[in-house]
Enzyme design. Structure first.
Site, PDB file in Angstrom:
ATOM      1  N   GLU A  88       0.855  -1.195   0.000  1.00 11.88           N
ATOM      2  CA  GLU A  88       0.000   0.000   0.000  1.00 11.88           C
ATOM      3  C   GLU A  88       0.887   1.239   0.000  1.00 11.88           C
ATOM      4  O   GLU A  88       1.741   1.429   0.879  1.00 11.88           O
ATOM      5  CB  GLU A  88      -0.965   0.070   1.187  1.00 11.88           C
ATOM      6  CG  GLU A  88      -1.838   1.334   1.016  1.00 11.88           C
ATOM      7  CD  GLU A  88      -2.963   1.528   2.015  1.00 11.88           C
ATOM      8  OE1 GLU A  88      -3.071   0.765   2.983  1.00 11.88           O
ATOM      9  OE2 GLU A  88      -3.727   2.496   1.815  1.00 11.88           O
ATOM     10  N   GLU A 123       4.863   5.071   3.600  1.00 15.99           N
ATOM     11  CA  GLU A 123       4.272   6.386   3.905  1.00 15.99           C
ATOM     12  C   GLU A 123       5.418   7.308   4.327  1.00 15.99           C
ATOM     13  O   GLU A 123       6.470   6.845   4.792  1.00 15.99           O
ATOM     14  CB  GLU A 123       3.243   6.206   5.031  1.00 15.99           C
ATOM     15  CG  GLU A 123       2.529   7.439   5.542  1.00 15.99           C
ATOM     16  CD  GLU A 123       1.865   8.279   4.460  1.00 15.99           C
ATOM     17  OE1 GLU A 123       2.457   9.335   4.147  1.00 15.99           O
ATOM     18  OE2 GLU A 123       0.815   7.911   3.935  1.00 15.99           O
ATOM     19  N   ASP A 142       9.862   7.760   0.460  1.00 22.96           N
ATOM     20  CA  ASP A 142       9.145   8.027  -0.783  1.00 22.96           C
ATOM     21  C   ASP A 142       8.919   6.689  -1.515  1.00 22.96           C
ATOM     22  O   ASP A 142       9.879   5.958  -1.802  1.00 22.96           O
ATOM     23  CB  ASP A 142      10.000   8.975  -1.640  1.00 22.96           C
ATOM     24  CG  ASP A 142       9.316   9.381  -2.936  1.00 22.96           C
ATOM     25  OD1 ASP A 142       8.396   8.672  -3.393  1.00 22.96           O
ATOM     26  OD2 ASP A 142       9.724  10.413  -3.491  1.00 22.96           O
ATOM     27  N   ASP A 173      -2.808  12.058  -3.087  1.00 26.56           N
ATOM     28  CA  ASP A 173      -2.980  13.516  -3.076  1.00 26.56           C
ATOM     29  C   ASP A 173      -3.419  13.969  -4.465  1.00 26.56           C
ATOM     30  O   ASP A 173      -2.738  13.698  -5.454  1.00 26.56           O
ATOM     31  CB  ASP A 173      -1.665  14.183  -2.689  1.00 26.56           C
ATOM     32  CG  ASP A 173      -1.259  13.804  -1.274  1.00 26.56           C
ATOM     33  OD1 ASP A 173      -2.003  14.132  -0.340  1.00 26.56           O
ATOM     34  OD2 ASP A 173      -0.212  13.155  -1.112  1.00 26.56           O
ATOM     35  N   LYS A 184      -4.862  21.764  -8.599  1.00 26.69           N
ATOM     36  CA  LYS A 184      -4.560  22.885  -9.504  1.00 26.69           C
ATOM     37  C   LYS A 184      -3.756  22.395 -10.703  1.00 26.69           C
ATOM     38  O   LYS A 184      -2.831  21.597 -10.553  1.00 26.69           O
ATOM     39  CB  LYS A 184      -3.764  23.949  -8.746  1.00 26.69           C
ATOM     40  CG  LYS A 184      -4.607  24.568  -7.640  1.00 26.69           C
ATOM     41  CD  LYS A 184      -4.010  25.819  -7.091  1.00 26.69           C
ATOM     42  CE  LYS A 184      -4.995  26.423  -6.104  1.00 26.69           C
ATOM     43  NZ  LYS A 184      -4.491  27.591  -5.424  1.00 26.69           N
ATOM     44  N   ASP A 199     -11.516  10.270  -4.989  1.00 28.86           N
ATOM     45  CA  ASP A 199     -12.798  10.988  -4.918  1.00 28.86           C
ATOM     46  C   ASP A 199     -12.745  12.244  -5.784  1.00 28.86           C
ATOM     47  O   ASP A 199     -13.629  13.078  -5.706  1.00 28.86           O
ATOM     48  CB  ASP A 199     -13.132  11.365  -3.469  1.00 28.86           C
ATOM     49  CG  ASP A 199     -12.087  12.265  -2.854  1.00 28.86           C
ATOM     50  OD1 ASP A 199     -10.888  12.002  -3.072  1.00 28.86           O
ATOM     51  OD2 ASP A 199     -12.447  13.244  -2.168  1.00 28.86           O
ATOM     52  N   THR A 220     -11.743   4.812   3.740  1.00 26.04           N
ATOM     53  CA  THR A 220     -10.534   5.401   4.310  1.00 26.04           C
ATOM     54  C   THR A 220     -10.865   6.774   4.905  1.00 26.04           C
ATOM     55  O   THR A 220     -11.912   7.350   4.647  1.00 26.04           O
ATOM     56  CB  THR A 220      -9.412   5.569   3.255  1.00 26.04           C
ATOM     57  OG1 THR A 220      -9.646   6.766   2.520  1.00 26.04           O
ATOM     58  CG2 THR A 220      -9.311   4.383   2.318  1.00 26.04           C
ATOM     59  N   PHE A 253      -9.476   9.688   4.212  1.00 19.34           N
ATOM     60  CA  PHE A 253      -9.614  10.739   3.193  1.00 19.34           C
ATOM     61  C   PHE A 253     -10.867  10.562   2.350  1.00 19.34           C
ATOM     62  O   PHE A 253     -11.455  11.528   1.889  1.00 19.34           O
ATOM     63  CB  PHE A 253      -8.355  10.811   2.319  1.00 19.34           C
ATOM     64  CG  PHE A 253      -7.320  11.690   2.924  1.00 19.34           C
ATOM     65  CD1 PHE A 253      -6.556  11.241   3.983  1.00 19.34           C
ATOM     66  CD2 PHE A 253      -7.149  12.991   2.482  1.00 19.34           C
ATOM     67  CE1 PHE A 253      -5.625  12.071   4.590  1.00 19.34           C
ATOM     68  CE2 PHE A 253      -6.217  13.830   3.080  1.00 19.34           C
ATOM     69  CZ  PHE A 253      -5.450  13.362   4.131  1.00 19.34           C
ATOM     70  N   GLU A 254     -11.260   9.317   2.187  1.00 18.30           N
ATOM     71  CA  GLU A 254     -12.503   9.053   1.454  1.00 18.30           C
ATOM     72  C   GLU A 254     -13.691   9.644   2.216  1.00 18.30           C
ATOM     73  O   GLU A 254     -14.581  10.257   1.620  1.00 18.30           O
ATOM     74  CB  GLU A 254     -12.661   7.542   1.337  1.00 18.30           C
ATOM     75  CG  GLU A 254     -13.935   7.084   0.691  1.00 18.30           C
ATOM     76  CD  GLU A 254     -13.888   5.570   0.447  1.00 18.30           C
ATOM     77  OE1 GLU A 254     -13.118   4.868   1.131  1.00 18.30           O
ATOM     78  OE2 GLU A 254     -14.616   5.109  -0.431  1.00 18.30           O
TER      79      GLU A 254
HETATM   80  C1  LIG Z   1      -4.548  12.108   0.637  1.00 17.82           C
HETATM   81  S1  LIG Z   1      -3.600  11.082   1.657  1.00 17.82           S
HETATM   82  C2  LIG Z   1      -4.532   9.556   1.651  1.00 17.82           C
HETATM   83  C3  LIG Z   1      -4.179   8.653   2.798  1.00 17.82           C
HETATM   84  C4  LIG Z   1      -4.936   7.328   2.861  1.00 17.82           C
HETATM   85  N1  LIG Z   1      -4.620   6.486   1.714  1.00 17.82           N
HETATM   86  C5  LIG Z   1      -6.425   7.569   2.960  1.00 17.82           C
HETATM   87  O1  LIG Z   1      -7.143   7.297   1.981  1.00 17.82           O
HETATM   88  O2  LIG Z   1      -6.876   8.012   4.030  1.00 17.82           O
HETATM   89  C6  LIG Z   1      -2.211  10.677   0.643  1.00 17.82           C
HETATM   90  C7  LIG Z   1      -1.066  10.077   1.441  1.00 17.82           C
HETATM   91  O3  LIG Z   1      -0.055   9.664   0.544  1.00 17.82           O
HETATM   92  C8  LIG Z   1       1.199   9.966   1.123  1.00 17.82           C
HETATM   93  N2  LIG Z   1       2.157  10.059   0.003  1.00 17.82           N
HETATM   94  C9  LIG Z   1       2.098  10.906  -1.046  1.00 17.82           C
HETATM   95  N3  LIG Z   1       3.123  10.693  -1.889  1.00 17.82           N
HETATM   96  C10 LIG Z   1       3.847   9.675  -1.342  1.00 17.82           C
HETATM   97  C11 LIG Z   1       5.032   9.013  -1.742  1.00 17.82           C
HETATM   98  N4  LIG Z   1       5.670   9.337  -2.880  1.00 17.82           N
HETATM   99  N5  LIG Z   1       5.522   8.032  -0.952  1.00 17.82           N
HETATM  100  C12 LIG Z   1       4.884   7.694   0.192  1.00 17.82           C
HETATM  101  N6  LIG Z   1       3.743   8.275   0.621  1.00 17.82           N
HETATM  102  C13 LIG Z   1       3.240   9.267  -0.144  1.00 17.82           C
HETATM  103  C14 LIG Z   1       0.984  11.267   1.851  1.00 17.82           C
HETATM  104  O4  LIG Z   1       1.934  11.469   2.885  1.00 17.82           O
HETATM  105  C15 LIG Z   1      -0.430  11.064   2.406  1.00 17.82           C
HETATM  106  O5  LIG Z   1      -0.422  10.494   3.691  1.00 17.82           O
END
Ligand SMILES: C[S@@+](CC[C@H](N)C(=O)[O-])C[C@H]1O[C@@H](n2cnc3c(N)ncnc32)[C@H](O)[C@@H]1O
Length: 245
Positions: free
Chosen positions: A76, A101, A128, A151, A155, A187, A224, A226-227
């Site tokens: 994940e 994460e 990353d 994310d 924009k 979403d 989730t 964020f969902e």
């Molecule tokens: C909008 S949040 C969604 C979190 C979770 N999947 C949810 O649905 O609740 C996006 C997550 O992806 C992580 N993220 C973004 N780019 C990433 C990367 N290149 N490597 C690891 N994590 C990343 C961010 O830190 C953030 O916690």
């Protein structure tokens, strides 16, 4: 991973400017490193529970050795607070789960959840995901990749920061075994369209819903964090399932 992500902010612009100063060292990241609030328990968990669940991202991993067994493997990417990852791991004890994460409070939250639920089929990497895919994971080592509510970078000038890009998808194709599945959910309608377009540009995957189509949320995928926020805002949720061919 917070509401700031929804509207492109100062530090983001700063980072882009820094990274574009020298074209040879330009790295566009899909995240902003923002610590946010971390509880004492989460902070302590990052030290206390790391030896049990954490993996370092500096070398190629022997996944059989990391999990102490050979089993189907799910990665994940961007697990947020890890609640979905922990729920899935609890539902599928015969599968190994690897979570990646960059958000430390979220990682701490997941570590505490894993300990409380006594789950042993999850390992966590704090880095990353692109670097992890490139450096740590052997080719054809994954059966499933989950990318839930990445994310959205709404924009237009930030669209290049969206993690779903042609290179990223080809990297995933290398790491998935044939027949493996890439499961994405978003979403943001326009991110769903972007995902469909990027996926239509690769010969490595087949859309299980048929070209250009998406699914409603499958029962096995928990809602989730964020969902839930997206649903409160009236956003529709789309699940995209692609098979490595
Ligand atoms: C909008 S949040 C969604 C979190 C979770 N999947 C949810 O649905 O609740 C996006 C997550 O992806 C992580 N993220 C973004 N780019 C990433 C990367 N290149 N490597 C690891 N994590 C990343 C961010 O830190 C953030 O916690």
């Amino acid at each position: 991973m917070d509401e700031h992500h929804q509207d492109g902010q100062e530090s983001t612009l700063h980072e882009i400017r820094l990274n574009t100063t020298n074209p040879h060292s330009r790295t566009i990241r899909s995240f902003v490193r923002r610590e946010g609030r971390i509880t004492r328990a989460q902070e302590q968990a990052l030290t206390r529970l790391w030896p049990r669940y954490g993996l370092e991202a500096d070398a190629r991993l022997d996944l059989d050795a990391c999990f102490g067994r050979r089993a189907p493997r799910t990665l994940e990417i961007g697990f947020g607070n890890g609640e979905t990852l922990a729920s899935l791991a609890n539902q599928e004890l015969t599968t190994d789960f690897l979570g990646v994460e960059v958000h430390r409070p979220g990682i701490g939250h997941l570590l505490l959840t894993l300990e409380r639920r006594e789950l042993d089929n999850v390992r966590v990497i704090s880095a990353d995901a692109i670097q992890v895919l490139k450096t740590c994971l052997p080719d054809a080592s994954l059966d499933r990749v989950l990318l839930f509510f990445p994310d959205p970078w709404p924009k237009k000038r930030h669209h290049k920061r969206r993690i779903v890009q042609p290179d990223f998808v080809e990297l995933l194709a290398r790491k998935l075994r044939t027949g493996g599945v890439l499961h994405m959910a978003t979403d943001w309608e326009d991110y769903a369209q972007h995902m469909l377009e990027v996926m239509a540009g690769t010969a490595s995957f087949r859309n299980r819903a048929g070209p250009g189509n998406t699914f409603p949320r499958p029962d096995y995928r928990p809602l989730t964090k964020f969902e839930q926020r997206g649903l409160r805002l009236g956003h529709g949720v789309r699940d995209l399932l692609f098979e490595r061919i």
